[in-house]
Write a protein that holds these residues in place. Sequence first.
Motif, PDB file in Angstrom:
ATOM      1  N   UNK A 279       2.364  13.273 -17.324  1.00  0.00           N
ATOM      2  CA  UNK A 279       1.132  12.533 -17.571  1.00  0.00           C
ATOM      3  C   UNK A 279       0.038  12.808 -16.553  1.00  0.00           C
ATOM      4  N   UNK A 280      -1.036  12.042 -16.651  1.00  0.00           N
ATOM      5  CA  UNK A 280      -2.202  12.236 -15.775  1.00  0.00           C
ATOM      6  C   UNK A 280      -1.958  11.733 -14.347  1.00  0.00           C
ATOM      7  N   UNK A 281      -2.775  12.205 -13.391  1.00  0.00           N
ATOM      8  CA  UNK A 281      -2.576  11.875 -11.967  1.00  0.00           C
ATOM      9  C   UNK A 281      -2.570  10.380 -11.645  1.00  0.00           C
ATOM     10  N   UNK A 282      -3.330   9.576 -12.378  1.00  0.00           N
ATOM     11  CA  UNK A 282      -3.410   8.166 -11.979  1.00  0.00           C
ATOM     12  C   UNK A 282      -2.045   7.481 -12.092  1.00  0.00           C
ATOM     13  N   UNK A 283      -1.185   7.966 -12.985  1.00  0.00           N
ATOM     14  CA  UNK A 283       0.157   7.385 -13.091  1.00  0.00           C
ATOM     15  C   UNK A 283       0.966   7.663 -11.832  1.00  0.00           C
ATOM     16  N   UNK A 284       0.802   8.872 -11.290  1.00  0.00           N
ATOM     17  CA  UNK A 284       1.551   9.226 -10.074  1.00  0.00           C
ATOM     18  C   UNK A 284       0.996   8.481  -8.860  1.00  0.00           C
ATOM     19  N   UNK A 285      -0.305   8.256  -8.828  1.00  0.00           N
ATOM     20  CA  UNK A 285      -0.859   7.467  -7.713  1.00  0.00           C
ATOM     21  C   UNK A 285      -0.355   6.027  -7.797  1.00  0.00           C
ATOM     22  N   UNK A 286      -0.327   5.497  -9.006  1.00  0.00           N
ATOM     23  CA  UNK A 286       0.142   4.119  -9.198  1.00  0.00           C
ATOM     24  C   UNK A 286       1.613   4.008  -8.767  1.00  0.00           C
ATOM     25  N   UNK A 287       2.364   5.026  -9.099  1.00  0.00           N
ATOM     26  CA  UNK A 287       3.777   5.065  -8.725  1.00  0.00           C
ATOM     27  C   UNK A 287       3.926   5.003  -7.203  1.00  0.00           C
ATOM     28  N   UNK A 288       3.182   5.849  -6.498  1.00  0.00           N
ATOM     29  CA  UNK A 288       3.243   5.851  -5.031  1.00  0.00           C
ATOM     30  C   UNK A 288       2.760   4.520  -4.468  1.00  0.00           C
ATOM     31  N   UNK A 289       1.759   3.943  -5.113  1.00  0.00           N
ATOM     32  CA  UNK A 289       1.205   2.683  -4.609  1.00  0.00           C
ATOM     33  C   UNK A 289       2.214   1.541  -4.741  1.00  0.00           C
ATOM     34  N   UNK A 290       2.864   1.464  -5.884  1.00  0.00           N
ATOM     35  CA  UNK A 290       3.833   0.382  -6.077  1.00  0.00           C
ATOM     36  C   UNK A 290       5.003   0.560  -5.113  1.00  0.00           C
ATOM     37  N   UNK A 291       5.471   1.785  -4.965  1.00  0.00           N
ATOM     38  CA  UNK A 291       6.607   2.029  -4.065  1.00  0.00           C
ATOM     39  C   UNK A 291       6.232   1.670  -2.623  1.00  0.00           C
ATOM     40  N   UNK A 292       5.109   2.163  -2.147  1.00  0.00           N
ATOM     41  CA  UNK A 292       4.727   1.903  -0.760  1.00  0.00           C
ATOM     42  C   UNK A 292       4.376   0.435  -0.530  1.00  0.00           C
ATOM     43  N   UNK A 293       3.789  -0.197  -1.552  1.00  0.00           N
ATOM     44  CA  UNK A 293       3.419  -1.605  -1.393  1.00  0.00           C
ATOM     45  C   UNK A 293       4.643  -2.500  -1.285  1.00  0.00           C
ATOM     46  N   UNK A 294       5.764  -2.020  -1.779  1.00  0.00           N
ATOM     47  CA  UNK A 294       6.977  -2.835  -1.688  1.00  0.00           C
ATOM     48  C   UNK A 294       7.525  -2.889  -0.271  1.00  0.00           C
ATOM     49  N   UNK A 295       7.210  -1.891   0.537  1.00  0.00           N
ATOM     50  CA  UNK A 295       7.819  -1.840   1.869  1.00  0.00           C
ATOM     51  C   UNK A 295       6.809  -1.914   3.016  1.00  0.00           C
ATOM     52  N   UNK A 296       5.504  -1.818   2.718  1.00  0.00           N
ATOM     53  CA  UNK A 296       4.520  -1.728   3.798  1.00  0.00           C
ATOM     54  C   UNK A 296       3.310  -2.609   3.475  1.00  0.00           C
ATOM     55  N   UNK A 297       3.217  -3.754   4.157  1.00  0.00           N
ATOM     56  CA  UNK A 297       2.142  -4.692   3.825  1.00  0.00           C
ATOM     57  C   UNK A 297       0.776  -4.130   4.248  1.00  0.00           C
ATOM     58  N   UNK A 298       0.754  -3.319   5.301  1.00  0.00           N
ATOM     59  CA  UNK A 298      -0.516  -2.729   5.712  1.00  0.00           C
ATOM     60  C   UNK A 298      -1.031  -1.780   4.625  1.00  0.00           C
ATOM     61  N   UNK A 299      -0.104  -1.129   3.953  1.00  0.00           N
ATOM     62  CA  UNK A 299      -0.483  -0.240   2.843  1.00  0.00           C
ATOM     63  C   UNK A 299      -1.139  -1.044   1.724  1.00  0.00           C
ATOM     64  N   UNK A 300      -0.499  -2.145   1.371  1.00  0.00           N
ATOM     65  CA  UNK A 300      -1.038  -2.976   0.293  1.00  0.00           C
ATOM     66  C   UNK A 300      -2.429  -3.494   0.651  1.00  0.00           C
TER      67      UNK A 300
END
Length: 418
Positions: free
Chosen positions: A144-165
Motif C-alpha cells: 500500500x501507500x506510504x502513509x500506512x507504513x508511517x502510521x504503523x511506525x507511529x502506533x508501534x513507537x507510541x506504545x513504548x515511547x511517550x516522548x514520541x507520542x
Amino acid sequence: MHVAHLSLTNFRNYVRLELDLPACFVVFHGDNAQGKTNLLEAVFYLGTTRSPRASADRELVNWLAQEDDMPFAKVTGKVHRARSSLEVDITLLPRADEDGSGNGTPLAMSKRIRLNGLPKRATDLVGQVNVVMFSPQDIELISGPPHLRRRYLDIMNSQVDSHYLRSLQVYARVLVQRNHLLRQIRDHQARPDQLEFWNQQLVDSGAYIMARRQQTVEELSDLAQGLHPRLTGRQEHLKVSYLSSLMVNGSREENDVALVVGGSSVDSPRILPDAPATSLDLTGIKDAFRARLGQVVEKEVLLGMSVVGPHRDDLQLRADGVDLNVYGSRGQQRTAALSLKLSEAKLMLAETGEQPILLLDDMMSELDGERRGHLLEGLRQNEQVLITTTDLDRYRSDFFADAAIFKVERGQIERAGA
Ligand code: ATP
Ligand code: MG
C-alpha cells in the motif's frame, strides 16, 4: 502481559460483554459478522487508544446507542503484567463543539482515559498495555501507500515511547500552521521571514520522530533478517530501511511532488544498492532537516505545503535487494508483512521486558500449511495470543490442545466445553 478480564459496553456490536480470559492461546470462532474482529479491535484499542481500522472513533459506538441522548462506548481491561496489575478504562463520549456553534460533526467523540480509576492522558497510557495485531490487511503495509507504513511506525513507537507520542502531536499542529503560512506567503499575505519560527518548531519535533523511527527500523531489520528465512524456508534476505525525505530522492512522495512541479523523474532501479550506513544522531538529523528546508523553500511556497519531514518519510522492504512494494509477489508481500509483525513483537519484548499481547485476526486462512506451522511455532512462547477464525477445525490439532476455545455469536461470547 495478558488481559485477564475485558468489559465492553456499546462497543461495536457488543452492547454488554464481561469476559474472563486465560493467559494462553485463546481461539474465538464463529460465523462471519458475529463480532470476532470487533473483539480484537477492543483489545487493540486498550493498548493504543486507536482502532486498527476505523477512521473515526464514532464508528466504534454501537449503532443503537448512537440514538441515545448521551451516546457512549466503554472498554475496560484488567491487565496482568509481570510485576503489577492494572485496570485501563477508556470511555468515548460526544465532544462539545469546539467552536461553540452547536453544529459540529454529528457525534464527534472524545476519549476519557482512566488508569486504576484515576483520570489520565493518552500519553500516560504509553507502555502500559502492549499489543501487536496480525490481520490479512497487513499485506497493505507492503503493497500500500506510504502513509500506512508511517502510521504503523507511529502506533508501534507510541506504545513504548511517550516522548514520541508527544512529538507526533506537536508536529501535527506545527505542520498545519506552517502549511497555512506557506499559502499566505504564496498569496503575498505574509513575509517569508515569518517561516523561521515554524521551521524551528518543525525541526525540533520532527527530528525526534525521525531519529526514533530510524532506530526502530534498524532494530526491526535485524530481527526480520533472522526470522524471515524461517518463515519462507529459503535464504531470502529481507531488509527493512527507513527512507528519509531529508535525503534528496529519499522519499517516494517527494519524487511524486518533483514530477508535479516539473522536476525530473527518478527511475527506481529494480535492484537497489544498500543505502549507505549513515544513520545520523539527533543533532545530525536536525542539521540535515534545517538544510533541506533551505533547499526546498521555493517549492514549498509554490505548492503551499511542507514537502520534507517525517510526514513524507517511508519504510522500504526489500527481499534480496528487490523493492517489495513495487515488485513483490503477493506471497512475498504477505510473508514480509508477517516477518515485520513478528519482529515488532520481539522488539516490544526487548524494549519493555514484557511479552506483548498478540492478536491474530483470521490469519490462518491466509497462509499455506507450512507458513502456518512456522508462524504458530514462532508464537508458542508468547504469554497470550488471541486468535479468531471461522473454521475451528483448523485449530483442532495437537498444537491447540491447550487452547481455550470461545464461540462468538451476535455480540455474545461463550466458552466452549472441552
Ligand atoms: P468475519 O468473519 O466476516 O471477519 P467478524 O466476526 O470478524 O466477521 P466483525 O467485523 O467483528 O465480524 O463485525 C461484526 C458485526 O458488527 C458486523 O455485522 C458489523 O456490521 C457490526 N458492526 C460494526 N460496527 C458496528 C457498530 N458501531 N454497531 C453495531 N454493529 C456494528
Ligand atoms: Mg473479522
